[in-house]
Enzyme design. Structure first.
Site, PDB file in Angstrom:
ATOM      1  N   GLY A  11       0.847  -1.204   0.000  1.00 60.40           N
ATOM      2  CA  GLY A  11       0.000   0.000   0.000  1.00 60.40           C
ATOM      3  C   GLY A  11       0.873   1.242   0.000  1.00 60.40           C
ATOM      4  O   GLY A  11       0.551   2.252   0.615  1.00 60.40           O
ATOM      5  N   ALA A  12       2.011   1.157  -0.712  1.00 58.08           N
ATOM      6  CA  ALA A  12       3.022   2.222  -0.657  1.00 58.08           C
ATOM      7  C   ALA A  12       2.604   3.501  -1.359  1.00 58.08           C
ATOM      8  O   ALA A  12       3.206   4.550  -1.137  1.00 58.08           O
ATOM      9  CB  ALA A  12       4.319   1.698  -1.270  1.00 58.08           C
ATOM     10  N   GLY A  14      -0.476   4.695  -1.185  1.00 56.44           N
ATOM     11  CA  GLY A  14      -1.722   5.149  -0.551  1.00 56.44           C
ATOM     12  C   GLY A  14      -1.548   6.399   0.294  1.00 56.44           C
ATOM     13  O   GLY A  14      -0.438   6.878   0.548  1.00 56.44           O
ATOM     14  N   ALA A  17       0.425   6.039   3.729  1.00 57.29           N
ATOM     15  CA  ALA A  17       1.877   5.994   3.541  1.00 57.29           C
ATOM     16  C   ALA A  17       2.401   7.402   3.297  1.00 57.29           C
ATOM     17  O   ALA A  17       3.390   7.823   3.893  1.00 57.29           O
ATOM     18  CB  ALA A  17       2.214   5.079   2.371  1.00 57.29           C
ATOM     19  N   LYS A  18       1.691   8.139   2.467  1.00 54.33           N
ATOM     20  CA  LYS A  18       2.190   9.473   2.109  1.00 54.33           C
ATOM     21  C   LYS A  18       2.026  10.477   3.248  1.00 54.33           C
ATOM     22  O   LYS A  18       2.908  11.275   3.516  1.00 54.33           O
ATOM     23  CB  LYS A  18       1.460   9.969   0.856  1.00 54.33           C
ATOM     24  CG  LYS A  18       1.882   9.195  -0.386  1.00 54.33           C
ATOM     25  CD  LYS A  18       1.498   9.912  -1.644  1.00 54.33           C
ATOM     26  CE  LYS A  18       0.361   9.203  -2.315  1.00 54.33           C
ATOM     27  NZ  LYS A  18      -0.219   9.745  -3.472  1.00 54.33           N
ATOM     28  N   ASP A 176      -3.198   0.945  16.606  1.00 57.34           N
ATOM     29  CA  ASP A 176      -4.308   1.829  16.941  1.00 57.34           C
ATOM     30  C   ASP A 176      -3.619   3.159  17.177  1.00 57.34           C
ATOM     31  O   ASP A 176      -2.964   3.349  18.204  1.00 57.34           O
ATOM     32  CB  ASP A 176      -5.016   1.358  18.226  1.00 57.34           C
ATOM     33  CG  ASP A 176      -6.194   2.247  18.545  1.00 57.34           C
ATOM     34  OD1 ASP A 176      -6.045   3.480  18.411  1.00 57.34           O
ATOM     35  OD2 ASP A 176      -7.266   1.735  18.904  1.00 57.34           O
ATOM     36  N   HIS A 177      -3.708   4.062  16.214  1.00 57.47           N
ATOM     37  CA  HIS A 177      -2.824   5.235  16.290  1.00 57.47           C
ATOM     38  C   HIS A 177      -3.100   6.103  17.514  1.00 57.47           C
ATOM     39  O   HIS A 177      -2.250   6.870  17.930  1.00 57.47           O
ATOM     40  CB  HIS A 177      -2.853   6.037  14.983  1.00 57.47           C
ATOM     41  CG  HIS A 177      -4.055   6.904  14.804  1.00 57.47           C
ATOM     42  ND1 HIS A 177      -5.294   6.413  14.477  1.00 57.47           N
ATOM     43  CD2 HIS A 177      -4.218   8.237  14.915  1.00 57.47           C
ATOM     44  CE1 HIS A 177      -6.146   7.420  14.383  1.00 57.47           C
ATOM     45  NE2 HIS A 177      -5.527   8.527  14.644  1.00 57.47           N
ATOM     46  N   ASP A 234     -15.725   2.403  13.305  1.00 52.77           N
ATOM     47  CA  ASP A 234     -14.606   3.277  12.959  1.00 52.77           C
ATOM     48  C   ASP A 234     -13.896   3.804  14.206  1.00 52.77           C
ATOM     49  O   ASP A 234     -12.676   3.942  14.218  1.00 52.77           O
ATOM     50  CB  ASP A 234     -15.130   4.446  12.113  1.00 52.77           C
ATOM     51  CG  ASP A 234     -14.016   5.299  11.521  1.00 52.77           C
ATOM     52  OD1 ASP A 234     -13.038   4.710  11.027  1.00 52.77           O
ATOM     53  OD2 ASP A 234     -14.119   6.543  11.548  1.00 52.77           O
ATOM     54  N   HIS A 239     -10.453   2.789  19.033  1.00 52.93           N
ATOM     55  CA  HIS A 239      -9.881   3.887  19.829  1.00 52.93           C
ATOM     56  C   HIS A 239     -10.584   4.073  21.174  1.00 52.93           C
ATOM     57  O   HIS A 239      -9.950   4.184  22.216  1.00 52.93           O
ATOM     58  CB  HIS A 239      -9.949   5.209  19.059  1.00 52.93           C
ATOM     59  CG  HIS A 239      -9.443   5.126  17.648  1.00 52.93           C
ATOM     60  ND1 HIS A 239      -8.310   4.434  17.314  1.00 52.93           N
ATOM     61  CD2 HIS A 239      -9.910   5.647  16.486  1.00 52.93           C
ATOM     62  CE1 HIS A 239      -8.095   4.538  16.008  1.00 52.93           C
ATOM     63  NE2 HIS A 239      -9.057   5.266  15.485  1.00 52.93           N
ATOM     64  N   LYS A 339     -18.893  12.618  13.527  1.00 47.29           N
ATOM     65  CA  LYS A 339     -18.389  13.500  12.476  1.00 47.29           C
ATOM     66  C   LYS A 339     -19.277  14.736  12.444  1.00 47.29           C
ATOM     67  O   LYS A 339     -20.452  14.683  12.823  1.00 47.29           O
ATOM     68  CB  LYS A 339     -18.481  12.804  11.112  1.00 47.29           C
ATOM     69  CG  LYS A 339     -17.689  11.501  11.028  1.00 47.29           C
ATOM     70  CD  LYS A 339     -16.296  11.723  10.534  1.00 47.29           C
ATOM     71  CE  LYS A 339     -15.551  10.428  10.360  1.00 47.29           C
ATOM     72  NZ  LYS A 339     -14.099  10.588  10.576  1.00 47.29           N
TER      73      LYS A 339
END
Ligand code: BG6
Length: 509
Positions: A11-12, A14, A17-18, A176-177, A234, A239, A339
């Protein structure tokens, strides 16, 4: 300090990644955690050349203001392979390149496989890593895996079996960021390094706990994914339940990854499993309608790109969890996330019980009517600000200046300066370094994931049996009325209400 390793990204090309991964690797490179002995193989379907890939990588780190040479030497470690995850011959090419780079950069057989792509491919990739002998014998082989980990308990279990057939649990790093965020990591320190809190951290002194993860953004370009997940999967399954377990867990005997995981798992196990009736009573879902806040107009969820007009996907969840153990019995843990709410704000409010008797609530004929204090004193509140500002506050009652003994709330407030926040490592940077060091403390263990799915599946299954009345909250507000009623029926109220500020100024209806 340097840890030799080869990163293989699936998934480089995606977004993740960016936006996150390359800048994080660059920061580690600048700090010397990555130096001469590292290389990256980026894979994805697109037919890019190494040069093009390196150019893209350099663009992704521009915000970090690198010198020309630093950017150039960093990017020179990157290699690209066009890859079809189902094609065995592509894995053979991957193995050849990986072995060549291992020798060229002296990587000691250490490999990090990073799956930053659609989850339906996770199982296939892992199978092929084994069958095509990409795993090394002489170094470490670690799997870093992005969410979603399955879409319910059943699919997550199947996926886990597939992965565990190749990697032992200790080599699996489920991201899990939120666990990489500074103030989430701080929860354990606030609790376990301060006797004034930990000694009160139970149902004798705490009235309720409120966890708010509100976002002002809408669904953006992620309609396809979000329609399948909704806010429950989500945000709550991962989280929010992770944060809840950090708040509720017992004190670990040592602050090791095993010690913490054990306690988090026990906390999740103690969360009450609701019957369908209890789900309906304790959980609320919402979806945003069009709205206007501060002069900005927003379309309804069902008018966003890639969203069905009659979508029943929830963009908001509020709920009450109960934890059936000695420490927490009877204390509601309220959660809400959504959201297009009023503001981006992630915070925890720990609301303490009232003092047993309000000795200031006497009637004194000598005092003027308006100096007689109210019956109930305001409750003490510990707030942990996770983002966008980082810090704590504690609301106490002090004496109002002047005649008599009139208590009034005062707030002790500590916020990190914008400079400190800006310079503190990004969540992904910390997590990648942890994985590189083999430290699983800030990752989700399978047992935690399984418990979370079990809890969330019950909510989802109950909801799926009825048709919601959507949309039911306006963009820019703090969610549907039912989310307020949920607390009111227990005599509680949300502590944080950023919408009031806008309403008072006529900026929100
Ligand atoms: C992600 C969700 O896990 O977390 C997104 O998929 C959400 O929908 C994001 O916007 C929020 O993360 P943060 O770090 O911006 O609070």
């Amino acid at each position: 300090m340097e840890q030799p390793a080869l990163f293989i990204f699936f998934g480089a090309t995606g977004d993740l990644a960016k936006r996150k991964l390359y800048p994080s690797l660059f920061r580690l490179y600048e700090k010397g955690n990555l130096a001469e002995h590292f290389a990256v193989i980026g894979t994805a379907r697109r037919p890019w050349s190494d040069d093009h890939y390196r150019q893209v990588v350099k663009e992704t780190i521009q915000d970090l203001n690198p010198s020309e040479e630093a950017a150039e030497s960093f990017a020179s470690h990157f290699y690209y392979l066009s890859h079809n995850v189902n094609d065995t011959s592509h894995y053979d090419a991957l193995k050849d390149l990986a072995d060549t780079l291992d020798t060229r950069y002296k990587l000691q057989g250490n490999r990090m496989y990073y799956l930053a792509m659609a989850p339906q491919f996770f199982g296939t990739i892992v199978d092929h890593l084994k069958s095509q002998h990409i795993l090394t014998d002489n170094g470490f082989n670690r799997l870093v895996i992005e969410k979603p980990f399955g879409f319910d308990l059943k699919s997550a279990t199947t996926l886990n079996k597939q992965i565990r057939a190749v990697f032992p649990e200790s080599d699996i790093f489920r991201i899990d960021h939120y666990l990489g965020k500074e103030m989430i990591q701080n929860i354990a320190v606030v609790r376990f390094a301060n006797n004034i809190f930990e000694s009160l951290w139970n149902n004798r002194y705490i009235d309720n706990v409120q966890i708010t993860f509100s976002e002002s953004i809408g669904v953006e370009e992620r309609g396809g994914y979000y329609e399948e997940s909704g806010a429950l999967k989500d945000m709550v399954q991962n989280h929010i339940l992770q944060v809840l377990s950090l708040l509720a867990m017992e004190v670990p005997t040592s602050f090791s990854d095993q010690g913490i995981r054990q306690e988090k798992i026990k906390a999740l196990q103690a969360i009450r499993r609701y019957t369908p009736e209890e789900v309906s009573e304790n959980f609320v879902r919402g979806q945003y309608a069009a709205g206007k806040i501060d002069g900005n107009e927003f379309v309804a969820y069902h008018d966003e790109p890639n969203i069905a007009q009659d979508s029943e996907t929830e963009t908001f969840v509020a709920g009450k969890f109960l934890i059936d153990n000695f420490r927490w019995s009877g204390v509601p843990f309220y959660i809400r996330t959504g959201k297009r709410m009023t503001e981006k704000g992630t915070r925890i409010n720990v609301v303490f019980k009232q003092v047993p008797v309000n000795v200031f609530s006497f009637t004194n004929d000598d005092l003027a009517e308006d100096t007689i204090p109210e019956e109930n004193l305001p409750q003490n509140i510990l707030t942990i600000y996770i983002q966008p500002t980082e810090g704590f506050s504690l609301t106490l009652n002090g004496k109002q200046i002047g005649q008599g003994f009139n208590p009034e709330p005062v707030k002790l407030d500590f916020r990190q300066s914008a400079e400190v926040t800006e310079n503190s490592p990004e969540a992904y940077e910390k997590l990648i370094l942890d994985a590189l060091n083999g430290d699983g403390t800030n990752f989700s263990h399978w047992d935690e994931v399984a418990q979370s799915w079990e809890i969330v599946d019950r909510i989802r299954q109950t909801w799926d049996k009825t048709t919601p009345h959507f949309p039911n909250y306006n963009a820019g507000t703090m969610g549907p009325q039912a989310a307020f009623d949920l607390l009111a029926k227990n005599g509680h109220a949300w502590i944080w209400h950023p919408d009031e500020w806008y309403r008072e100024r006529g900026k929100l209806d």
